[in-house]
Design an enzyme around this catalytic site. Structure first.
Site, PDB file in Angstrom:
ATOM      1  NE  ARG A  83     -71.604 -21.567 -59.269  1.00 47.68           N
ATOM      2  CZ  ARG A  83     -70.407 -21.056 -59.012  1.00 47.68           C
ATOM      3  NH1 ARG A  83     -69.567 -21.707 -58.210  1.00 47.68           N
ATOM      4  NH2 ARG A  83     -70.019 -19.930 -59.572  1.00 47.68           N
ATOM      5  CB  SER A 116     -65.158 -21.703 -54.126  1.00 45.52           C
ATOM      6  OG  SER A 116     -66.460 -22.108 -53.721  1.00 45.52           O
ATOM      7  N   GLY A 123     -61.184 -31.089 -53.388  1.00 48.10           N
ATOM      8  CA  GLY A 123     -62.471 -30.443 -53.676  1.00 48.10           C
ATOM      9  C   GLY A 123     -63.427 -31.380 -54.376  1.00 48.10           C
ATOM     10  CG  HIS A 128     -67.544 -23.490 -64.229  1.00 47.58           C
ATOM     11  ND1 HIS A 128     -66.445 -22.678 -64.129  1.00 47.58           N
ATOM     12  CD2 HIS A 128     -67.321 -24.522 -63.384  1.00 47.58           C
ATOM     13  CE1 HIS A 128     -65.595 -23.188 -63.270  1.00 47.58           C
ATOM     14  NE2 HIS A 128     -66.097 -24.318 -62.790  1.00 47.58           N
ATOM     15  CB  SER A 167     -61.073 -17.728 -60.376  1.00 43.38           C
ATOM     16  OG  SER A 167     -62.195 -16.903 -60.431  1.00 43.38           O
ATOM     17  CB  THR A 208     -67.346 -32.959 -51.323  1.00 42.03           C
ATOM     18  OG1 THR A 208     -66.522 -31.899 -50.820  1.00 42.03           O
ATOM     19  CG2 THR A 208     -66.894 -34.275 -50.741  1.00 42.03           C
ATOM     20  CE1 TYR A 213     -62.321 -18.340 -54.903  1.00 45.55           C
ATOM     21  CE2 TYR A 213     -62.662 -16.661 -56.578  1.00 45.55           C
ATOM     22  CZ  TYR A 213     -62.551 -17.993 -56.224  1.00 45.55           C
ATOM     23  OH  TYR A 213     -62.665 -18.963 -57.188  1.00 45.55           O
ATOM     24  CD  GLU A 266     -65.047 -13.099 -59.182  1.00 49.16           C
ATOM     25  OE1 GLU A 266     -64.744 -12.084 -58.547  1.00 49.16           O
ATOM     26  OE2 GLU A 266     -66.101 -13.204 -59.812  1.00 49.16           O
TER      27      GLU A 266
END
Ligand code: NDP
Ligand code: GDP
Length: 326
Positions: free
Chosen positions: A186, A86, A8, A181, A127, A10, A151, A129
């Site tokens: 983002r 994500s 991840g 975050h 996460s 990138t 997810y 979540e």
């Protein structure tokens, strides 16, 4: 010179983590999934000016053999698993892919570490979540999980696999339960960036309104730059463990809009519309984290206020659009 492998790389966190590790003298190797758009895929690393300082290796989280080969040839001291599908909203449209990349992908990487480099320290990007339909008003490492999206279900699997590989095989695996975050890097589909980009467009006369979904949900938002420091700190501990990383302040999407629009002297109520397209089949209404364990054991605290971060994001989006306008 220690070597870190980042999946991840990138993405938003991959870029900031690379910057942090490079500043500490690491050799940074990133897993890059094959894409026909290789020229634009390193945009975030380019934005931070570090694209030429990291090495890239081809692989994919869904291809165990590629992961084994990479771990074997790179011999990383630290492995940061940040790769994921994500975006929560997309996980209802692509639940199986989300399961394969976000859930099974972590299992693949844990297996690759176990097979090819069991001494490596492993970080899993868990996460908030996973708390979903919250079981306690303030969520800590002891709060029961209740995932509310494909997810979050996939992340929960990856989280428990991380714990299980620690307990079963004695691997040095840690899981960071990070609350939302954000940053100028983002993804544009996430609400903070969608709002700061919308503010910039409206301010520059490129748009008249901004369409959002549920304005009453609240999130505990921190800055990605602070949060990648917590990832690194977790892997510097002798004993692997799981940590909540959060600011301890929760803010609604409505308040977020108010902060972002007022930063450029506008009243959000004149520009925000709502559309059912952006509401979710099941919502996570409130997230609020208690990071006191991280503070105590890692010496970690968030250093950036929401207002400062939103200002930084609006400024970056204004600059991007002005550049495009020429
Ligand atoms: P991003 O969406 O910005 O980055 C995701 C990364 O995963 C990208 O580099 C992407 O590559 C890569 N990726 C996706 N699918 C694959 C695949 N099949 N094989 C290899 N790589 C793949 O996420 P963030 O940087 O924001 O987040 C980092 C991690 O932390 C993620 O796991 C996320 O779920 C988790 N997390 C994030 C939070 C946040 O608020 N940001 C909060 C809690 C957890 P490409 O560029 O090619 O698409
Ligand atoms: P998440 O917490 O990982 O799902 O991060 P998001 O930034 O995608 O969403 C945060 C919250 O904002 C959720 O409660 C969404 O329902 C809410 N939200 C409201 N409008 C929007 C929108 O237009 N886009 C997104 N992404 N989220 C929205």
């Amino acid at each position: 010179m220690p070597t870190a492998l980042i999946t991840g790389i990138t993405g938003q966190d991959g870029a900031y983590l690379s910057q942090l590790l490079l500043s500490k003298g690491y050799r940074v190797v990133g897993l890059l999934r094959r894409s026909a758009s290789a020229d634009v895929i390193g945009e975030r690393l380019r934005w931070l000016g570090i694209i030429d300082d990291v090495e890239m290796v081809d692989g994919n989280m869904t291809d165990l053999s590629s992961l084994i080969r990479i771990i074997d040839s790179v011999s990383p001291d630290e492995v940061y698993n940040l790769a994921a599908q994500s975006f929560v909203a997309a996980s209802w449209q692509q639940p199986l892919l989300t399961g394969q990349v976000t859930g099974m992908g972590a299992a693949n990487l844990l297996e690759a570490v176990r097979i090819a480099q069991p001494s490596a320290r492993y970080y899993q990007a868990s996460s908030s979540e996973m708390f979903g339909l919250i079981q306690e008003p303030v969520q800590s490492e002891r709060t029961p999980f209740y995932p509310r999206s494909p997810y979050a279900v996939a992340k929960l699997y990856a989280h428990w696999m991380t714990v299980n590989y620690r307990e079963s095989f004695g691997l040095h695996t840690s899981s960071g339960i990070l609350f939302n975050h954000e940053s100028p890097l983002r993804g544009i589909e996430f609400v903070t960036r969608k709002v700061t980009d919308g503010v910039a467009r409206i301010k520059l006369g490129l748009a008249k309104t901004l369409s959002l979904g549920n304005l009453e949900a609240t999130r505990d938002w921190g800055h990605a730059r602070d949060y990648v420091r917590a990832m690194w700190l977790m892997l510097q501990q002798e004993i692997p463990d799981d940590y909540v990383i959060a600011t301890g302040r929760t803010t609604s999407i409505r308040q977020l809009c108010s902060i972002a629009f007022s930063y450029v002297g506008l009243d959000y109520e004149e520009y925000i519309t709502t559309s059912k397209n952006f509401f979710r089949p099941a919502e996570v209404e409130v997230l609020l984290g208690d990071a006191s364990k991280a503070q105590e054991k890692l010496g970690w605290t968030a250093t950036t206020s929401l207002e400062d971060m939103i200002g930084e994001m609006v400024d970056a989006d204004l600059t991007r659009h002005r550049k495009r306008l020429g």
